[in-house]
Design a protein around this motif. Structure first.
Motif, short mmCIF file in Angstrom:
data_model
loop_
_atom_site.label_atom_id
_atom_site.label_comp_id
_atom_site.label_asym_id
_atom_site.label_seq_id
_atom_site.Cartn_x
_atom_site.Cartn_y
_atom_site.Cartn_z
N ARG A 1 -7.57 54.96 2.95
CA ARG A 1 -7.91 55.27 4.33
C ARG A 1 -9.09 54.43 4.82
NH1 ARG A 1 -6.54 60.83 2.77
NH2 ARG A 1 -8.71 61.14 2.25
N VAL A 2 -10.06 54.19 3.96
CA VAL A 2 -11.19 53.34 4.35
C VAL A 2 -10.71 51.93 4.65
CG1 VAL A 2 -13.28 52.22 3.45
CG2 VAL A 2 -12.99 54.68 3.21
N ARG A 3 -9.81 51.41 3.80
CA ARG A 3 -9.27 50.06 4.03
C ARG A 3 -8.56 50.00 5.38
NH1 ARG A 3 -5.96 48.23 -0.67
NH2 ARG A 3 -7.76 47.01 -1.26
N MET A 4 -7.77 51.01 5.71
CA MET A 4 -7.05 51.01 6.99
C MET A 4 -8.03 51.11 8.17
SD MET A 4 -3.95 50.53 6.20
CE MET A 4 -2.92 50.96 7.56
N LEU A 5 -9.05 51.96 8.05
CA LEU A 5 -10.03 52.09 9.13
C LEU A 5 -10.81 50.80 9.34
CD1 LEU A 5 -11.38 55.71 8.60
CD2 LEU A 5 -9.97 54.86 10.48
N LEU A 6 -11.11 50.09 8.25
CA LEU A 6 -11.80 48.82 8.40
C LEU A 6 -10.93 47.81 9.14
CD1 LEU A 6 -13.63 48.40 4.98
CD2 LEU A 6 -14.65 48.78 7.22
N TRP A 7 -9.66 47.75 8.81
CA TRP A 7 -8.77 46.83 9.52
C TRP A 7 -8.65 47.21 10.99
CZ3 TRP A 7 -7.54 42.18 8.53
CH2 TRP A 7 -7.36 41.72 7.23
N LEU A 8 -8.60 48.51 11.28
CA LEU A 8 -8.46 48.93 12.67
C LEU A 8 -9.75 48.75 13.46
CD1 LEU A 8 -6.32 52.14 12.19
CD2 LEU A 8 -5.58 49.94 13.09
N GLY A 9 -10.90 48.92 12.79
CA GLY A 9 -12.17 48.81 13.49
C GLY A 9 -12.73 47.41 13.58
N LEU A 10 -12.30 46.52 12.71
CA LEU A 10 -12.83 45.16 12.67
C LEU A 10 -12.67 44.41 14.00
CD1 LEU A 10 -14.26 43.27 10.71
CD2 LEU A 10 -12.03 42.38 10.06
N PRO A 11 -11.54 44.50 14.67
CA PRO A 11 -11.41 43.78 15.95
C PRO A 11 -12.29 44.33 17.06
CG PRO A 11 -9.25 44.22 15.02
CD PRO A 11 -10.24 44.99 14.22
N LEU A 12 -12.85 45.53 16.90
CA LEU A 12 -13.74 46.06 17.93
C LEU A 12 -15.13 45.43 17.89
CD1 LEU A 12 -12.78 49.83 17.85
CD2 LEU A 12 -12.26 48.16 19.63
N VAL A 13 -15.42 44.70 16.82
CA VAL A 13 -16.74 44.06 16.68
C VAL A 13 -17.03 43.11 17.86
CG1 VAL A 13 -18.09 42.47 15.24
CG2 VAL A 13 -16.84 44.37 14.19
N PRO A 14 -16.09 42.24 18.28
CA PRO A 14 -16.41 41.39 19.45
C PRO A 14 -16.70 42.20 20.72
CG PRO A 14 -14.48 40.54 18.31
CD PRO A 14 -14.82 41.86 17.69
N ALA A 15 -16.02 43.33 20.91
CA ALA A 15 -16.28 44.16 22.09
C ALA A 15 -17.69 44.73 22.02
CB ALA A 15 -15.25 45.27 22.20
N VAL A 16 -18.10 45.18 20.85
CA VAL A 16 -19.45 45.74 20.71
C VAL A 16 -20.49 44.66 20.91
CG1 VAL A 16 -21.03 46.81 19.06
CG2 VAL A 16 -18.68 47.64 19.23
N LEU A 17 -20.26 43.50 20.30
CA LEU A 17 -21.21 42.39 20.48
C LEU A 17 -21.27 41.95 21.94
CD1 LEU A 17 -20.52 40.24 17.31
CD2 LEU A 17 -22.49 41.70 17.77
N GLY A 18 -20.12 41.95 22.60
CA GLY A 18 -20.10 41.60 24.02
C GLY A 18 -20.87 42.60 24.86
N ALA A 19 -20.76 43.89 24.51
CA ALA A 19 -21.50 44.91 25.26
C ALA A 19 -22.99 44.73 25.07
CB ALA A 19 -21.06 46.30 24.80
N VAL A 20 -23.40 44.38 23.85
CA VAL A 20 -24.82 44.17 23.57
C VAL A 20 -25.33 42.96 24.34
CG1 VAL A 20 -26.45 43.52 21.75
CG2 VAL A 20 -24.76 45.31 21.35
N ARG A 21 -24.53 41.92 24.44
CA ARG A 21 -24.96 40.70 25.13
C ARG A 21 -24.82 40.80 26.65
NH1 ARG A 21 -24.70 35.44 22.06
NH2 ARG A 21 -25.08 36.11 19.94
N GLY A 22 -24.16 41.84 27.12
CA GLY A 22 -24.08 42.07 28.57
C GLY A 22 -22.98 41.29 29.27
N ILE A 23 -21.81 41.14 28.67
CA ILE A 23 -20.74 40.44 29.36
C ILE A 23 -20.12 41.38 30.40
CG2 ILE A 23 -20.26 38.95 27.39
CD1 ILE A 23 -17.72 40.52 26.89
#
Length: 178
Positions: A41-63
């Motif tokens: 389950r951890v492996r699956m959650l990591l695969w599902l959550g990994l693509p959200l990293v650019p969205a989070v980084l974009g929110a931090v940078r203010g896009i």
């Protein structure tokens, strides 16, 4: 305690089983592992959550919010696709390894599961080396202690329903059900 309704197997008795590996067996074993075990389950959650990293980084940078929305909408399907492809790669590798031999001869006994291959080699998996067992629609899965893929014994390997019940009785007597 016998819960199968059949006769209790005698101590020292054993059950012979024969099978050839199929890709569907590997897929069922790894899908079960990814859904039912904590590590899967951890492996699956990591695969599902990994693509959200650019969205989070974009929110931090203010896009721009519309760009964040596009990233947030596209990220989960990309993660699902990556998780599916990762599972397919693992299934292929596991089946490729298992398919090196056309026929497996297994003996289930009080000591463990002995597997003999057509080339004359054999291996013994003691019950003490297994953490637990699980039963799916088509397989018995043996979960080794530590890391590793589950080992499977297809139910079609048993020639009769009585042999299937005896294999289940051996597993229930020697391992805990997952």
């Amino acid at each position: 305690m016998n819960t199968t309704g059949g006769a209790e197997p005698a101590v020292g008795a054993q059950v012979e089983a024969y099978f050839g590996p199929r890709p569907a067996d590997a897929r069922e074993a790894l899908r079960w592992q990814s859904r039912k075990t904590a590590r899967g389950r951890v492996r699956m959650l990591l695969w599902l959550g990994l693509p959200l990293v650019p969205a989070v980084l974009g929110a931090v940078r203010g896009i721009a919010p519309e760009h964040l929305l596009v990233l947030a909408v596209l990220a989960p399907p990309v993660g699902w696709y990556a998780a599916h492809m990762s599972l397919d790669r693992r299934v292929y590798r596991l089946y490729e390894w298992a398919a090196r031999h056309r026929e497996y001869r297994c003996t289930v006994s009080d000591t463990g599961l002995e597997t003999r291959l057509p080339d004359g080699t054999s291996s013994l998996l003691l019950w003490s080396e297994c953490e637990a067992f699980a039963e799916t629609r088509n397989l018995f899965l043996l979960l080794p202690k530590g890391k590793g893929a589950p080992l499977w014994l297809p139910k079609r390997a048993a020639l009769t329903d009585a042999e299937l019940a005896r294999i289940r009785a051996f597993l229930e007597r020697n391992l805990r059900r997952f």
